[in-house]
Design an enzyme around this catalytic site. Structure first.
Site, PDB file in Angstrom:
ATOM      1  N   CYS A 407      58.374  70.216  78.928  1.00  0.00           N
ATOM      2  CA  CYS A 407      58.936  69.049  79.603  1.00  0.00           C
ATOM      3  C   CYS A 407      58.899  69.284  81.113  1.00  0.00           C
ATOM      4  O   CYS A 407      59.865  69.775  81.688  1.00  0.00           O
ATOM      5  CB  CYS A 407      60.373  68.818  79.154  1.00  0.00           C
ATOM      6  N   ASP A 408      57.797  68.917  81.751  1.00  0.00           N
ATOM      7  CA  ASP A 408      57.644  69.178  83.180  1.00  0.00           C
ATOM      8  C   ASP A 408      58.819  68.709  84.025  1.00  0.00           C
ATOM      9  O   ASP A 408      59.193  69.375  84.980  1.00  0.00           O
ATOM     10  CB  ASP A 408      56.367  68.510  83.709  1.00  0.00           C
TER      11      ASP A 408
END
Lengths: 515, 515
Positions: A407-408
């Site tokens: 999840c950047d």
């Protein structure tokens, strides 16, 4: 750098104006920029082209767009038909604005030999080393036709005038386009075809729109895409798209579902897997995931992804944050930011690949390392990756998140090197179980035992530190704050830590090699 | 990086729609985006504001824009007057689109307390160090009014709809704006003021449009610019502009010429000299030239420019390619590219400064160096600069051009370190003569003799290598090609080498200290 760009009236601009040359009435096809209410409108997304069919004021237009597998060019085909009971005099005016090109030598002209509007400019350089690089940029944009236009225009401001995009001054008062070149104005590709159509008459046009380095490149591209070769060009593209067909083909009473499974799904996978997201340095996770998808289209491509990735692995087992696909490529943007989950995807892509190809021999392929000429088997490469991941955990046994994982947008969770990831706790378990199952017959038994120990440990600590009564937390920050928990006002629950908990548990319930 | 940006329909967007709420007829003021033909149009560029007066369909609008000396805010004042013989119901609709802000948390809402549309977003970061920096960015854009709007809109797509900028759906069919916030749509600041004006009635509005870090900053800005303080704010800005008055004031029968000399000229100089081209690292040449101009507005500023520049000089006499104005500033863009002429402007700014101030004491001021704590007088700093320039010449005595001189776009003339500049040959002569004249009474006689020898030498070699029969060449490339000559197909003649030849020769004809 930004994932999506907004659309403005001019962008992306491929417009076809249709003017009744007797009344002066104007509409545009397929819809923008005039957006007149049409008598009929049809959009047909084909397998290797897209098509619009519209009708307005007893004029029918059919517009088809396809691409080329090798050339950077849009291939447009336009049919204009008079469905009126009387003859009609109309002008077809394709308007392809190209936007602001450069402050250096921006201009446009009509090239008689190419039968094309050619927009030119020079990309400026500041640093000396960019001068040589910029020489290879395709600074030209052109629109060519297989029919000689009656008139043409090359200047956006001259065409639009005070009237604007929805009512261009260049087409008002029944006037003809200027037939003039433009210098240091915003260029645009505009042609006017004056038609005199009897009832039922039809006119056809082919256009090629694209970038080019020089006139020779335009000429070469037109040779392959217009005149006698145009059917060939369309067939080429259809055959390229055909090469992206999935391994699965179903036939059910629900034809839309069939289309979805037979065409839409493999097409998404093929698009990413074949183009590598239009970058020369895909993020390692994306590259491996896209490669996994390709296992169900063309597993040779998946093999290539596995071998390319592992040959860029560091000797200590860590995977880089991006994979370099060409010698000149460099790690840019997000690939300069340390993410901790890339190796998870190694075992998953291997499992997908072997499931589809039955190519167990890949485990014995010898590959060097990014920072060492040692040659090691794929098996050893993946063992090293797993060992490295198992080592990158805190005193509780939870995996560090560093500056990010899958999840950047996770913000400031672990930049100090202490924060841990709830999702990665589960994903590591899932990856290890996958690897134990896959390599059971060929891997070292001690190695497998150690991996199994970590799996067992992860089950316990996931529950101990992350289970918050009703769901799993997403992680724990550098400062010891557990987040993705019922007490959080925003970001109370993260799907990732729930779905992957399910995946990890399911795997435990499967017997080895039966899943 | 690019010197000018093109204008699109939306940019820069400050539009005022005026709708007749009975007929639905729409026009926009002062002109775009509807661009209806107006009954009258007047544009008045004032000294500290700009004003439009327009009339259409018996409605008069007066729109005034001024700025603030300290606050980043546009101050708009709008008067609407009914010049019809009957009562009119109209809506005034200011439409200030703000463009695409960010893909993170983009949205807008109406804040009752501020009486403002507030557009918000978060600038994303990728590199860890940018996170802290981005926190200080003014991510908000707002439009506030001193009158409560009847309705408001916050979404560009909802407002423009299919109708577009010239015919917004939000104002079609006599409808009212939606009064809704927007989330993850392109935001915009839009208000609707419904007016019922008797013949001769007038309504007035003040708007503030600007960026902000947070609500408090908006609130502080509005406190200073709206309500009771608004006259004060306008006076503040007028007094700031007044501080940029030039030292010369003429009165001739030609009032336009008076305006040009008394206002326009000093204003240009003041704008650049006071804002440093809106950069924290102006190119050294620009900084010195802008400082020269300030000698005729406020010579204290010129003094500061001289001292700031020389304190960043290298110990060997070379000037840097840019001057850092703040501790955080760094040399960017063009200032990383070696240019050879910066020191020319040192003697010219000094001469301008002393001519205006008679402050000969500046030559004795002590300053350190960029790379040394030695303190040297301004006189010695400039001597070193001149010595360094005299040394940076080839075996013929012609000054190297390196990657550029005053004419930035000169392409690939001397990157290998051999090419020379024709203009700099003359400019060096000019600068040395200026310095000899200025410092004759205080400088070392030997030093002056050496500079005079170089001047004498430059006269001879300029004629020998650069005079091409009818004019002076612009330079000689690394590969020995003389350019700016009669044989050249493009770039045959450069003005710089003709005008500066004239300047250099004129100086020689003047007796020292008489010019």
């Amino acid at each position: 750098m930004q994932p999506e760009q907004p659309y403005f009236a001019h962008h992306p601009g491929r417009f076809f104006y249709l003017r009744d040359d007797e009344s002066g009435e104007l509409f545009s096809a397929p819809f923008a920029p005039i957006k007149a209410e049409l008598d009929s409108f049809e959009f047909q997304p084909g397998l290797s082209d897209i098509k619009w069919k519209i009708k307005h004021s007893d004029i029918e237009l059919e517009i088809t767009l396809t691409l080329s597998p090798d050339l950077a060019a849009e291939l447009w085909h336009v049919k204009v038909r008079n469905s009126d009971r009387q003859s009609r005099k109309v002008s077809l005016v394709p308007y392809f604005p190209v936007g602001y090109m450069s402050w250096m030598n921006m201009g446009a002209h009509f090239d008689d030999e190419l039968n094309a509007v050619v927009c030119t400019s020079i990309t400026p350089y500041q640093k000396l080393e960019d001068y040589a690089k910029n020489k290879h940029l395709k600074d030209i944009t052109y629109l060519a036709s297989d029919v000689k236009p009656t008139h043409f225009e090359t200047s956006l401001p001259r065409f639009e005038g005070q009237g604007g995009l929805h009512n261009p001054t260049g087409l008002s008062d029944k006037r003809s386009l200027s037939d003039q070149p433009s210098h240091y104005e915003m260029p645009a590709c505009i042609m006017q075809f004056e038609l005199d159509l009897k009832p039922g008459d039809e006119s056809e046009y082919n256009f090629v729109f694209g970038p080019a380095l020089d006139k020779q490149e335009i000429s070469d591209t037109l040779e392959l895409t217009l005149s006698d070769n145009k059917a060939h060009a369309a067939a080429d593209y259809a055959s390229y798209i055909e090469s992206g067909k999935g391994v699965l083909n179903i036939s059910t009473p629900d034809k839309i579902f069939d289309q979805f499974v037979n065409n839409w799904l493999p097409r998404q996978v093929f698009y990413h897997g074949d183009t590598h997201r239009l970058t020369t340095d895909p993020q390692t996770r994306n590259y491996l995931q896209d490669g996994m998808g390709m296992a169900y289209v063309n597993h040779e491509a998946t093999k290539q992804v596995i071998l390319t990735s592992l040959s860029q692995q560091k000797r200590d087992g860590e995977m880089p944050d991006g994979i370099l696909l060409t010698p000149e490529a460099e790690l840019k943007y997000i690939n300069q930011i340390p993410h901790t989950d890339h190796s998870v995807w190694l075992t998953l892509i291997l499992e997908s690949y072997i499931n589809e190809s039955n190519d167990w021999a890949i485990l014995d392929e010898l590959l060097s390392w990014h920072d060492s000429d040692d040659e090691s088997t794929v098996l050893e490469h993946v063992n090293m990756a797993m060992r490295h991941m198992c080592g990158a955990r805190d005193e509780r046994g939870l995996p560090y998140i560093a500056q990010g994982d899958w999840c950047d947008p996770m913000n400031m969770v672990g930049p100090k090197g202490k924060g841990v990831s709830g999702w990665l706790t589960q994903a590591l378990s899932f990856a290890l179980q996958s690897w134990i199952r896959l390599s059971r017959d060929v891997n070292d038994a001690n190695e497998l035992d150690k991996f199994q120990e970590t799996v067992d440990e992860l089950v316990v600590i996931a529950d101990e530190y992350l289970w918050k009564g009703d769901w799993y937390a997403r992680g724990i920050t550098d400062d010891g704050v557990t987040f993705g928990v019922p007490e959080d006002k925003e970001g109370r629950i993260f799907l990732n830590t729930q779905s992957w908990a399910f995946l990890a548990i399911c795997q435990m319930l499967c017997k080895p090699r039966e899943c």
